[in-house]
Design a protein around this motif. Structure first.
Motif, PDB file in Angstrom:
ATOM      1  N   THR A   1       0.834  -1.208   0.000  1.00 57.90           N
ATOM      2  CA  THR A   1       0.000   0.000   0.000  1.00 57.90           C
ATOM      3  C   THR A   1       0.861   1.247   0.000  1.00 57.90           C
ATOM      4  OG1 THR A   1      -1.818  -1.110   1.153  1.00 57.90           O
ATOM      5  CG2 THR A   1      -1.735   1.289   1.294  1.00 57.90           C
ATOM      6  N   PHE A   2       1.931   1.241   0.803  1.00 53.86           N
ATOM      7  CA  PHE A   2       2.826   2.398   0.828  1.00 53.86           C
ATOM      8  C   PHE A   2       3.333   2.712  -0.577  1.00 53.86           C
ATOM      9  CE2 PHE A   2       6.981   4.308   0.874  1.00 53.86           C
ATOM     10  CZ  PHE A   2       6.880   5.319   1.822  1.00 53.86           C
ATOM     11  N   TYR A   3       3.820   1.673  -1.288  1.00 54.15           N
ATOM     12  CA  TYR A   3       4.433   1.902  -2.596  1.00 54.15           C
ATOM     13  C   TYR A   3       3.417   2.257  -3.675  1.00 54.15           C
ATOM     14  CZ  TYR A   3       9.072   0.557  -1.035  1.00 54.15           C
ATOM     15  OH  TYR A   3      10.297   0.520  -0.398  1.00 54.15           O
ATOM     16  N   LYS A   4       2.147   2.060  -3.405  1.00 48.71           N
ATOM     17  CA  LYS A   4       1.135   2.535  -4.349  1.00 48.71           C
ATOM     18  C   LYS A   4       1.069   4.053  -4.370  1.00 48.71           C
ATOM     19  CE  LYS A   4      -2.098  -1.391  -4.208  1.00 48.71           C
ATOM     20  NZ  LYS A   4      -3.462  -1.809  -3.788  1.00 48.71           N
ATOM     21  N   TYR A   5       1.489   4.662  -3.274  1.00 47.15           N
ATOM     22  CA  TYR A   5       1.352   6.118  -3.127  1.00 47.15           C
ATOM     23  C   TYR A   5       2.688   6.855  -3.210  1.00 47.15           C
ATOM     24  CZ  TYR A   5      -3.435   5.195  -1.745  1.00 47.15           C
ATOM     25  OH  TYR A   5      -4.756   4.798  -1.742  1.00 47.15           O
ATOM     26  N   PHE A   6       3.766   6.228  -2.739  1.00 44.74           N
ATOM     27  CA  PHE A   6       5.070   6.900  -2.722  1.00 44.74           C
ATOM     28  C   PHE A   6       6.156   5.908  -3.124  1.00 44.74           C
ATOM     29  CE2 PHE A   6       2.411   8.923   0.531  1.00 44.74           C
ATOM     30  CZ  PHE A   6       2.410  10.229   0.077  1.00 44.74           C
ATOM     31  N   PRO A   7       7.056   6.309  -4.042  1.00 44.26           N
ATOM     32  CA  PRO A   7       8.108   5.385  -4.479  1.00 44.26           C
ATOM     33  C   PRO A   7       9.193   5.153  -3.436  1.00 44.26           C
ATOM     34  CG  PRO A   7       8.378   7.530  -5.522  1.00 44.26           C
ATOM     35  CD  PRO A   7       7.065   7.569  -4.791  1.00 44.26           C
ATOM     36  N   SER A   8       9.310   6.038  -2.444  1.00 44.93           N
ATOM     37  CA  SER A   8      10.361   5.911  -1.441  1.00 44.93           C
ATOM     38  C   SER A   8      10.030   6.790  -0.244  1.00 44.93           C
ATOM     39  CB  SER A   8      11.711   6.356  -2.024  1.00 44.93           C
ATOM     40  OG  SER A   8      11.688   7.754  -2.277  1.00 44.93           O
ATOM     41  N   PRO A   9      10.677   6.552   0.915  1.00 46.62           N
ATOM     42  CA  PRO A   9      10.484   7.460   2.059  1.00 46.62           C
ATOM     43  C   PRO A   9      10.899   8.892   1.735  1.00 46.62           C
ATOM     44  CG  PRO A   9      11.499   5.416   2.787  1.00 46.62           C
ATOM     45  CD  PRO A   9      11.499   5.384   1.283  1.00 46.62           C
ATOM     46  N   ASP A  10      11.956   9.056   0.936  1.00 45.27           N
ATOM     47  CA  ASP A  10      12.387  10.405   0.575  1.00 45.27           C
ATOM     48  C   ASP A  10      11.293  11.153  -0.192  1.00 45.27           C
ATOM     49  OD1 ASP A  10      14.826  10.068   1.764  1.00 45.27           O
ATOM     50  OD2 ASP A  10      15.896   9.618  -0.089  1.00 45.27           O
ATOM     51  N   ALA A  11      10.610  10.432  -1.077  1.00 50.20           N
ATOM     52  CA  ALA A  11       9.526  11.060  -1.834  1.00 50.20           C
ATOM     53  C   ALA A  11       8.407  11.490  -0.897  1.00 50.20           C
ATOM     54  CB  ALA A  11       8.995  10.098  -2.894  1.00 50.20           C
ATOM     55  N   LEU A  12       8.126  10.674   0.105  1.00 42.62           N
ATOM     56  CA  LEU A  12       7.090  11.029   1.062  1.00 42.62           C
ATOM     57  C   LEU A  12       7.492  12.250   1.877  1.00 42.62           C
ATOM     58  CD1 LEU A  12       4.935   8.694   3.180  1.00 42.62           C
ATOM     59  CD2 LEU A  12       6.150  10.527   4.313  1.00 42.62           C
ATOM     60  N   VAL A  13       8.765  12.318   2.302  1.00 44.52           N
ATOM     61  CA  VAL A  13       9.227  13.466   3.077  1.00 44.52           C
ATOM     62  C   VAL A  13       9.157  14.740   2.247  1.00 44.52           C
ATOM     63  CG1 VAL A  13      11.249  14.513   4.173  1.00 44.52           C
ATOM     64  CG2 VAL A  13      10.652  12.134   4.668  1.00 44.52           C
ATOM     65  N   ARG A  14       9.507  14.649   0.959  1.00 49.44           N
ATOM     66  CA  ARG A  14       9.410  15.827   0.090  1.00 49.44           C
ATOM     67  C   ARG A  14       7.962  16.288  -0.021  1.00 49.44           C
ATOM     68  NH1 ARG A  14      13.274  12.948  -2.950  1.00 49.44           N
ATOM     69  NH2 ARG A  14      11.668  12.146  -4.364  1.00 49.44           N
ATOM     70  N   GLU A  15       7.044  15.342  -0.133  1.00 46.87           N
ATOM     71  CA  GLU A  15       5.626  15.693  -0.188  1.00 46.87           C
ATOM     72  C   GLU A  15       5.167  16.318   1.127  1.00 46.87           C
ATOM     73  OE1 GLU A  15       1.810  16.024  -1.901  1.00 46.87           O
ATOM     74  OE2 GLU A  15       3.784  15.661  -2.761  1.00 46.87           O
TER      75      GLU A  15
END
Length: 242
Positions: free
Chosen positions: A53-67
């Motif tokens: 589920t996580f990877y359906k929304y963000f390709p990596s933790p870094d991408a999530l932090v940027r968002e």
């Protein structure tokens, strides 16, 4: 009237709720531990979702932090910019913005902690917070209020001052008017005369309102509770000074 197919709308709403859930869980973790110490496993455990589920929304933790950085900045601009725009003088607007964001350390320490953990803002990249600072710096240079200098240099002065102020103000030992001291120092560096800089940095300023909506409104209460477990409470300092 033909029956409408509501499935696409329902699916979109479900996706947005899950995205907000992941972002909210990550915000609490990053504010407490920092982005480097926050793993995918931490986030999916806090959000109670699967790795897939996580990877359906963000390709990596870094991408999530940027968002997260973009969402937090957007929420702050939504609140701070109307107060900043009430001032006609670009120098006062810059001072006002510095004080409002730095004072997050006193009134919303979880949000301030997140900004500090993100580190130095990229003055060349996308950053909603820096966009409205750039506007006021450009206007100040045009009016001769600030000395001419490369925009990245001016932005570094402002953003570095704010991040440094938040670092200090998250500690109980910091001077109560450190936000004002920082604003005055930055104005001097931009070319505003000393006495004028001091006066602009100490004008009355309203409290930053509570976050009425958005990511911070949904996650800060929980983040503040977690922070309170690890740090002792301290009294609020007044925002206004004469």
């Amino acid at each position: 009237m033909e029956n409408q197919d509501h499935r696409p709308r329902v699916a979109a709403e479900r996706r947005e709720r899950m995205r907000a859930r992941l972002l909210g869980s990550a915000l609490q973790l990053v504010a407490a531990k920092g982005p480097a110490a926050t793993s995918i496993d931490d986030i999916i455990e806090a959000a109670e979702v699967s790795r897939g589920t996580f990877y359906k929304y963000f390709p990596s933790p870094d991408a999530l932090v940027r968002e997260l950085a973009f969402e937090v900045a957007k929420d702050l601009v939504y609140l701070a910019d109307p107060l900043v725009r009430e001032r006609s003088d670009p120098a006062e607007r810059v001072a006002c913005g510095i004080r409002l964001v730095a004072r997050l350390a006193l009134h919303h320490p979880a949000a301030a902690g997140f900004l500090v953990q993100l580190g130095w803002p990229d003055t060349q990249g996308e950053n909603a917070l820096l966009d409205f600072v750039r506007r006021d710096l450009a206007e100040g240079m045009k009016q001769g209020r600030f000395r001419e200098m490369p925009m990245p240099l001016a932005l570094n002065m402002v953003s570095g001052g704010v991040i440094g102020a938040i670092h200090c103000m998250l500690k109980d030992s910091c001077e109560p008017d450190f936000a004002e001291m920082t604003a005055a120092a930055v104005l001097r560096a931009l070319g505003v005369p000393g006495k004028t800089a001091d006066a602009l940095a100490h004008r009355r300023l309203e409290l930053l309102p509570d976050f009425p909506e958005g990511l911070l409104a949904a996650t800060l209460p929980v983040a503040e509770q977690e922070r309170a477990k690890a740090t002792r409470s301290r009294p609020r300092r007044p925002l206004t000074s004469e």
